[in-house]
Design a protein around this motif. Structure first.
Motif, PDB file in Angstrom:
ATOM      1  N   TYR A 193       0.855  -1.183   0.000  1.00 15.35           N
ATOM      2  CA  TYR A 193       0.000   0.000   0.000  1.00 15.35           C
ATOM      3  C   TYR A 193       0.896   1.239   0.000  1.00 15.35           C
ATOM      4  N   PRO A 194       0.472   2.296  -0.671  1.00 11.98           N
ATOM      5  CA  PRO A 194       1.317   3.495  -0.705  1.00 11.98           C
ATOM      6  C   PRO A 194       1.381   4.159   0.668  1.00 11.98           C
ATOM      7  N   SER A 195       2.420   4.936   0.860  1.00 11.44           N
ATOM      8  CA  SER A 195       2.514   5.707   2.094  1.00 11.44           C
ATOM      9  C   SER A 195       1.432   6.790   2.075  1.00 11.44           C
ATOM     10  N   ARG A 196       1.249   7.436   3.218  1.00 13.29           N
ATOM     11  CA  ARG A 196       0.202   8.460   3.318  1.00 13.29           C
ATOM     12  C   ARG A 196       0.441   9.586   2.302  1.00 13.29           C
ATOM     13  N   GLN A 198       2.159   9.473  -0.462  1.00 11.21           N
ATOM     14  CA  GLN A 198       1.961   8.996  -1.836  1.00 11.21           C
ATOM     15  C   GLN A 198       0.482   8.894  -2.170  1.00 11.21           C
ATOM     16  N   ASP A 220      -6.055  10.096   5.377  1.00 12.16           N
ATOM     17  CA  ASP A 220      -5.788   9.763   6.778  1.00 12.16           C
ATOM     18  C   ASP A 220      -6.752   8.696   7.278  1.00 12.16           C
ATOM     19  N   HIS A 223      -5.894   5.289   5.950  1.00 16.33           N
ATOM     20  CA  HIS A 223      -4.727   4.719   6.638  1.00 16.33           C
ATOM     21  C   HIS A 223      -5.081   4.253   8.043  1.00 16.33           C
ATOM     22  N   ALA A 224      -6.006   4.990   8.693  1.00 14.18           N
ATOM     23  CA  ALA A 224      -6.466   4.530  10.011  1.00 14.18           C
ATOM     24  C   ALA A 224      -7.206   3.207   9.863  1.00 14.18           C
TER      25      ALA A 224
ATOM     26  N   ARG B 124      -1.316   8.631  14.944  1.00 12.06           N
ATOM     27  CA  ARG B 124      -0.941   7.217  14.867  1.00 12.06           C
ATOM     28  C   ARG B 124       0.325   7.053  14.031  1.00 12.06           C
ATOM     29  N   GLU B 126       2.661   5.555  11.276  1.00 16.85           N
ATOM     30  CA  GLU B 126       2.415   5.020   9.942  1.00 16.85           C
ATOM     31  C   GLU B 126       2.507   3.505  10.004  1.00 16.85           C
ATOM     32  N   GLN B 133       8.227  -0.849   0.012  1.00 15.27           N
ATOM     33  CA  GLN B 133       7.144  -0.766  -0.941  1.00 15.27           C
ATOM     34  C   GLN B 133       7.514   0.047  -2.152  1.00 15.27           C
TER      35      GLN B 133
END
Lengths: 291, 428
Positions: A193-196, A198, A220, A223-224, B124, B126, B133
């Motif tokens: 999964y992409p980072s936040r 990205q 956000d 991601h949560a 939170r 990450e 990735q």
């Protein structure tokens, strides 16, 4: 002309696909080395989309073979148009003509399927062999010959060599272990999964009309949700669906009402919706406090 | 970057060759001369002055799984590190799973750092991906143009924080030691495995396949055959629905209390694998580990030797968390042909509600879920353990697994249970 890694990344980004360094390098090698790429990762991280975007970037045709249990080589390679062959036979009989094998098994009656189409394309196509883990072991073994030799044997026509070597991308969700033989023939890339950051970039690229607050809140929140033990973790496609749904409701931020109305776009199981309720309430409360 | 490939300098070629040999020798990567050649060719297509591109290219060629990818990154940093940089700790080549939480002194559960639910996503951490990735290349913080071996890697510690797996005291394995399981009675276990496979009746596949006999005429193949007889359909071809072959997913409780029984099931898993390629094996104690590659690579009839399994063997028991992890992370391996066999005594220190939730999810997607308990082999056994009681409504059968004789009876007992959904699970 094969674009450099950075050029490839830029080209992907202009098409709304944020490719990391490792993926961009792998895709460059697919084109440069002529080796297939095995893309593995959870559902919804953009494996199929990577192949589509590559075809778009290279301005070439995308040929897709969707794998399923029971897929056989014939369905993937070629079929003969039997009904038409029989009509041809009957017509010849009525005319009193003889029919030679070459008449019956020629291009007129050959129906190419994705693999044959791919090797007959004059310009190298992007061949997407999607969800190879769904296909049987036998089909996987059959692919080994194609991926190694780039040729196909049609018993009635002989061996057909590739006019151009396609850029092959295989995707897998790891529902079945693929053989070492297949893995060794492929480059490999694991997609996560992409980072936040990205994912925010993806949302903003794909939905240019979205305001930054909403895009950030959706990212956000997703991601949560991914941090929860959900039965079906939302992928990037769900993030985009959710953001689109909110946009269509003219929402400019994520409040409790908008969240409730659009929850089905991101969580597709009732149990997941119940499990995520406290988290989403927190997200909505925070958004409201900021608003 | 020019389009034409450039040749790699001899010194870099020598480095890459040595690096590949190291991966092969120390971690068992399947790297032969062909892969080394491809690695050198790959470097011709990237900017060799960019550490990220070199790493990406070598990783794409030399690895074949996410587990290998993680080991590769650590080895890459170790091999091409600058002088003075500390040697990172390398994990074994096994699927890594973060250790489940231990209860804090207040009795509350701490969530693992990568799965911490909470109302405030901003506060939170990450989620830590299990592998580097696509976009979050561990070397991503380095500016492009960093040459090989030119300094420290990304300061975010993605590669520096090599998780260290620690072994627990166990009847089978001392901390940090390999697990050795005697060969045992392989022919007997093979018979038990065959009996199990034959006993399972999963019905017929939905998809029609060419069969010698079947309920539906295969028009395509019949017409094809008719072409040889001048259009007369003399030889009829048929389509039918073949029997569904079972897949197996074995989940072994490798906690301290299960030592002897778990090793028996490990041998049974190996025997089952020799009878069917569609077998997946997991072990858990406080963490979950996939053992399938190790079982697959073991020599039949020889003692089974596994590397240190760390938190997956010989420690405490966290049934719920690990079944939930299995249901969530490995859901792709469970489908309507999968029979899940869980071996555990049900003595759990975790939350039993998690067991129920995980099994409800697994059972919904599998052909059947069977719990094998060594305790169930004792006379007068009642399924009162919290985990077993929570699991019971979601099981097709709760069966004894006290020794080889119970494994031999497994097929017969499952046939009696019929893996019928909706029926109350029989306790034998």
């Amino acid at each position: 002309m094969i674009p450099a890694v950075q050029e490839l990344q830029d080209a992907f980004q202009t098409r709304g696909y944020v490719a990391g360094d490792a993926l961009a390098t792998s895709l460059r090698l697919v084109v440069g080395l002529g080796k297939p790429l095995l893309l593995e990762g959870p559902a919804g991280v953009g494996k199929t989309e990577a192949a589509k975007t590559l075809a778009d970037v290279l301005d070439t045709r995308l040929i897709r073979l969707q794998c399923y249990e029971g897929l056989d080589a014939q369905s993937a390679l070629y079929e003969w148009n039997y009904a038409r062959q029989l009509l041809h036979l009957r017509a010849a009989e009525l005319r009193g003509d003889g029919v030679a094998d070459d008449d019956l098994y020629g291009e007129t009656f050959l129906m190419p399927r994705p693999l044959l189409q791919a090797i007959r394309e004059p310009k190298p196509a992007v061949l997407l062999i999607d969800e190879i883990d769904r296909a049987d072991d036998a089909f996987e073994a059959f692919l080994l010959e194609l991926l190694a030799e780039w040729q196909i044997t049609v018993p009635e026509l002989g061996t057909l060599s590739a006019v151009s070597r396609p850029h092959v991308i295989l995707t897998s969700n790891r529902s079945r272990e693929l053989s070492d033989a297949l893995r060794r023939r492929c480059l490999y890339h694991w997609t996560e999964y992409p980072s936040r950051a990205q994912e925010l970039l993806i949302v903003q690229s794909r939905l240019p009309g979205i305001n930054e607050t909403l895009a950030r809140q959706v990212t956000d929140a997703v991601h949560a949700l991914r941090a929860l033990p959900l039965g079906k973790t939302p992928g990037v496609a769900e993030t985009l669906d959710w953001a689109s749904a909110l946009l269509s409701l003219h929402a400019d931020h994520l409040d409790a009402g908008a969240l409730q109305a659009t929850l089905g776009a991101v969580l597709k199981l009732r149990e997941d919706q119940l499990l995520a309720a406290p988290t989403l309430q927190g997200v909505a409360a925070k958004a409201q406090a900021r608003g | 970057m020019a389009d034409a490939a450039r040749s790699v300098s001899p010194s870099l070629a020598a480095q890459v060759t040595a690096f590949a040999a190291r991966l092969r020798r120390q971690h068992g990567f399947l790297i032969g001369p062909g892969e080394v050649r491809d690695a050198l060719r790959a470097l011709e297509w990237v900017d060799v002055l960019s550490r990220r591109e070199v790493r990406g290219a070598l990783r794409a060629v030399l690895t074949a799984s996410p587990e290998q990818g993680r080991t590769f990154d650590l080895e890459f940093n170790a091999f091409f590190r600058a002088a003075g940089q500390p040697q990172p700790t390398l994990p074994p080549l096994l699927p890594e799973t973060p250790a489940p939480t231990e209860p804090d002194p207040d009795g509350k559960e701490q969530q693992p750092p990568d799965r911490e639910p909470g109302p405030d996503p901003d506060q939170r951490q990450e989620p830590a991906p299990p592998t580097p990735q696509a976009g979050a290349d561990p070397g991503g913080d380095l500016p492009d143009g960093d040459a090989l071996g030119d300094g420290l890697d990304s300061p975010d510690g993605d590669e520096q924080d090599a998780p260290v797996m620690q072994a627990r005291v166990s009847p089978n394995a001392a901390p940090g030691e390999a697990l050795r399981v005697d060969a045992g009675d392989l022919p007997g276990l093979l018979r038990a495995a065959t009996g199990l496979i034959r006993a399972l009746e999963l019905g017929r596949a939905r998809r029609l396949r060419p069969l010698p006999r079947g309920p539906k005429l295969d028009a395509r193949r019949t017409l094809h055959a008719a072409a040889r007889t001048a259009g007369d359909a003399v030889h009829l071809r048929w389509l039918g629905r073949p029997r569904r072959a079972p897949r197996f997913l074995l989940v072994l409780d490798g906690s301290r209390s299960m030592g002897r029984d778990a090793t028996l099931l490990l041998r049974f898993a190996q025997a089952l694998h020799l009878r069917s390629r569609r077998v997946e094996v997991y072990a858990f104690s406080t963490a979950l580990t996939r053992l399938t590659p190790l079982i697959r690579g073991a020599a039949p009839g020889q003692p089974l030797t596994l590397p240190d399994l760390g938190d997956a063997w010989g420690g405490g028991t966290r049934i719920g968390e690990n079944l939930l992890r299995l249901a969530r992370d490995e859901r792709g391996r469970v489908n309507r042909d999968t029979v899940i066999l869980i071996l555990s005594d049900g003595l759990d220190t975790g939350d039993p509600a998690l067991v129920g939730r995980a099994l409800r999810d697994l059972r919904r997607r599998a052909a059947g879920v069977v719990w094998l308990s060594p305790l169930a082999a004792t006379p007068g056994y009642r399924p009162v353990q919290r985990a077993v009681a929570a699991a019971l409504p979601h099981l097709d059968a709760l069966l004894p697994a006290g020794g080889p004789e119970d494994l031999h009876a497994l097929g017969r007992r499952l046939r009696a249970a019929r893996l019928s959904r909706g029926a109350a699970p029989p306790v034998s």
